[in-house]
Design a protein around this motif. Sequence first.
Motif, mmCIF file in Angstrom:
data_model
loop_
_atom_site.group_PDB
_atom_site.id
_atom_site.type_symbol
_atom_site.label_atom_id
_atom_site.label_comp_id
_atom_site.label_asym_id
_atom_site.label_seq_id
_atom_site.Cartn_x
_atom_site.Cartn_y
_atom_site.Cartn_z
ATOM 1 N N GLN A 1 0.966 -1.134 0.024
ATOM 2 C CA GLN A 1 0.137 0.106 0.080
ATOM 3 C C GLN A 1 0.874 1.292 0.000
ATOM 4 O O GLN A 1 0.349 2.399 -0.402
ATOM 5 C CB GLN A 1 -1.018 0.150 1.247
ATOM 6 C CG GLN A 1 -2.198 -1.076 0.982
ATOM 7 C CD GLN A 1 -2.756 -1.124 2.602
ATOM 8 O OE1 GLN A 1 -2.497 -0.652 3.388
ATOM 9 N NE2 GLN A 1 -3.959 -1.654 2.132
ATOM 10 N N ASN A 2 1.971 1.166 0.370
ATOM 11 C CA ASN A 2 2.989 2.212 0.621
ATOM 12 C C ASN A 2 4.162 2.405 -0.311
ATOM 13 O O ASN A 2 5.215 2.893 -0.124
ATOM 14 C CB ASN A 2 3.473 2.582 2.059
ATOM 15 C CG ASN A 2 2.201 2.770 2.944
ATOM 16 O OD1 ASN A 2 1.542 3.989 2.929
ATOM 17 N ND2 ASN A 2 1.692 1.677 3.557
ATOM 18 N N ALA A 3 4.383 1.254 -1.150
ATOM 19 C CA ALA A 3 5.480 1.420 -2.108
ATOM 20 C C ALA A 3 5.951 2.515 -2.766
ATOM 21 O O ALA A 3 7.139 2.541 -2.797
ATOM 22 C CB ALA A 3 5.171 0.156 -2.943
ATOM 23 N N ILE A 4 5.241 3.190 -3.315
ATOM 24 C CA ILE A 4 5.737 4.446 -3.902
ATOM 25 C C ILE A 4 6.420 5.553 -2.915
ATOM 26 O O ILE A 4 7.375 5.993 -3.100
ATOM 27 C CB ILE A 4 4.636 5.026 -4.789
ATOM 28 C CG1 ILE A 4 4.056 4.178 -6.000
ATOM 29 C CG2 ILE A 4 5.107 6.490 -5.380
ATOM 30 C CD1 ILE A 4 2.800 4.885 -6.614
ATOM 31 N N GLU A 5 5.517 5.879 -1.761
ATOM 32 C CA GLU A 5 6.143 6.555 -0.706
ATOM 33 C C GLU A 5 7.366 6.295 -0.291
ATOM 34 O O GLU A 5 8.349 6.776 -0.028
ATOM 35 C CB GLU A 5 5.058 6.917 0.231
ATOM 36 C CG GLU A 5 3.797 7.528 -0.294
ATOM 37 C CD GLU A 5 2.961 6.650 -0.983
ATOM 38 O OE1 GLU A 5 3.016 5.326 -0.900
ATOM 39 O OE2 GLU A 5 1.863 7.405 -1.609
ATOM 40 N N GLY B 1 14.311 -3.881 -1.514
ATOM 41 C CA GLY B 1 13.428 -2.714 -1.387
ATOM 42 C C GLY B 1 13.221 -1.906 -2.958
ATOM 43 O O GLY B 1 12.902 -2.531 -3.921
ATOM 44 N N SER B 2 13.535 -0.714 -2.922
ATOM 45 C CA SER B 2 13.343 0.141 -4.022
ATOM 46 C C SER B 2 14.568 0.087 -5.101
ATOM 47 O O SER B 2 14.539 0.572 -6.208
ATOM 48 C CB SER B 2 13.515 1.704 -3.741
ATOM 49 O OG SER B 2 14.699 2.190 -3.282
ATOM 50 N N ASP C 1 5.891 -7.589 -4.043
ATOM 51 C CA ASP C 1 5.666 -7.187 -5.827
ATOM 52 C C ASP C 1 5.993 -5.992 -6.168
ATOM 53 O O ASP C 1 6.365 -5.537 -7.041
ATOM 54 C CB ASP C 1 4.415 -8.068 -6.164
ATOM 55 C CG ASP C 1 4.367 -9.391 -6.095
ATOM 56 O OD1 ASP C 1 5.621 -10.195 -5.995
ATOM 57 O OD2 ASP C 1 3.279 -9.976 -6.123
ATOM 58 N N ALA C 2 5.203 -5.033 -5.416
ATOM 59 C CA ALA C 2 5.207 -3.464 -5.828
ATOM 60 C C ALA C 2 6.453 -2.864 -5.625
ATOM 61 O O ALA C 2 7.080 -2.370 -6.504
ATOM 62 C CB ALA C 2 4.247 -2.876 -4.861
ATOM 63 N N LEU C 3 7.206 -3.142 -4.541
ATOM 64 C CA LEU C 3 8.643 -2.720 -4.455
ATOM 65 C C LEU C 3 9.421 -3.372 -5.484
ATOM 66 O O LEU C 3 10.439 -2.821 -6.049
ATOM 67 C CB LEU C 3 9.097 -2.986 -2.923
ATOM 68 C CG LEU C 3 8.653 -2.063 -1.955
ATOM 69 C CD1 LEU C 3 9.434 -2.342 -0.558
ATOM 70 C CD2 LEU C 3 9.205 -0.663 -2.007
ATOM 71 N N ARG C 4 9.300 -4.590 -5.586
ATOM 72 C CA ARG C 4 10.297 -5.118 -6.565
ATOM 73 C C ARG C 4 10.362 -4.689 -8.094
ATOM 74 O O ARG C 4 10.968 -4.496 -8.738
ATOM 75 C CB ARG C 4 10.190 -6.764 -6.640
ATOM 76 C CG ARG C 4 11.127 -7.613 -7.603
ATOM 77 C CD ARG C 4 10.753 -9.038 -7.218
ATOM 78 N NE ARG C 4 9.567 -9.573 -7.870
ATOM 79 C CZ ARG C 4 8.622 -9.733 -6.902
ATOM 80 N NH1 ARG C 4 8.631 -9.881 -5.684
ATOM 81 N NH2 ARG C 4 7.337 -10.202 -7.651
#
Length: 101
Positions: free
Chosen positions: A10-14, A48-49, A70-73
Motif C-alpha cells: 500500500q505504501n510502495a511508492i512513498e 526494496g526500491s 511485488d510492488a517494491l520489486r
Amino acid sequence: MNSTSLFYSQNAIELAEQYNGLDFKSVHQSWKLYWPKSGSNVLDIGAGSGRDAKWMNEQGCEVIAVEPNDALRQIGLQSTGPEVTWLNDSLPALENVQSLV
C-alpha cells in the motif's frame, strides 16, 4: 498477505521515494571498508526500491536483488533496469536464490 506485506504494498511508492531520497554512500558509510569492488558478486536481500542494488551495479558488481514484495520489486526493477537480476524470495529459505546454484 500478512499485515507487513500489505503495508509495503500500500505504501510502495512513498517508501521508494523515502529510500531513494538518501544516497548509498551516506546510508552505508559505516561499513565503507567492506563495500564490494568491481567484479564482486552481490546478493542484496530485502532490496526494496533498488537503490543499493543500482549503486553496486554501477560500481561494476554482478547483483542479484531479492525482494518479496511485488510492488517494491517492480519499482526496483524499473530503477535498476535489466542489468540487475531481481528475484521474488524471502528469508529464511531463499528457495529461488538456492535454485540458482
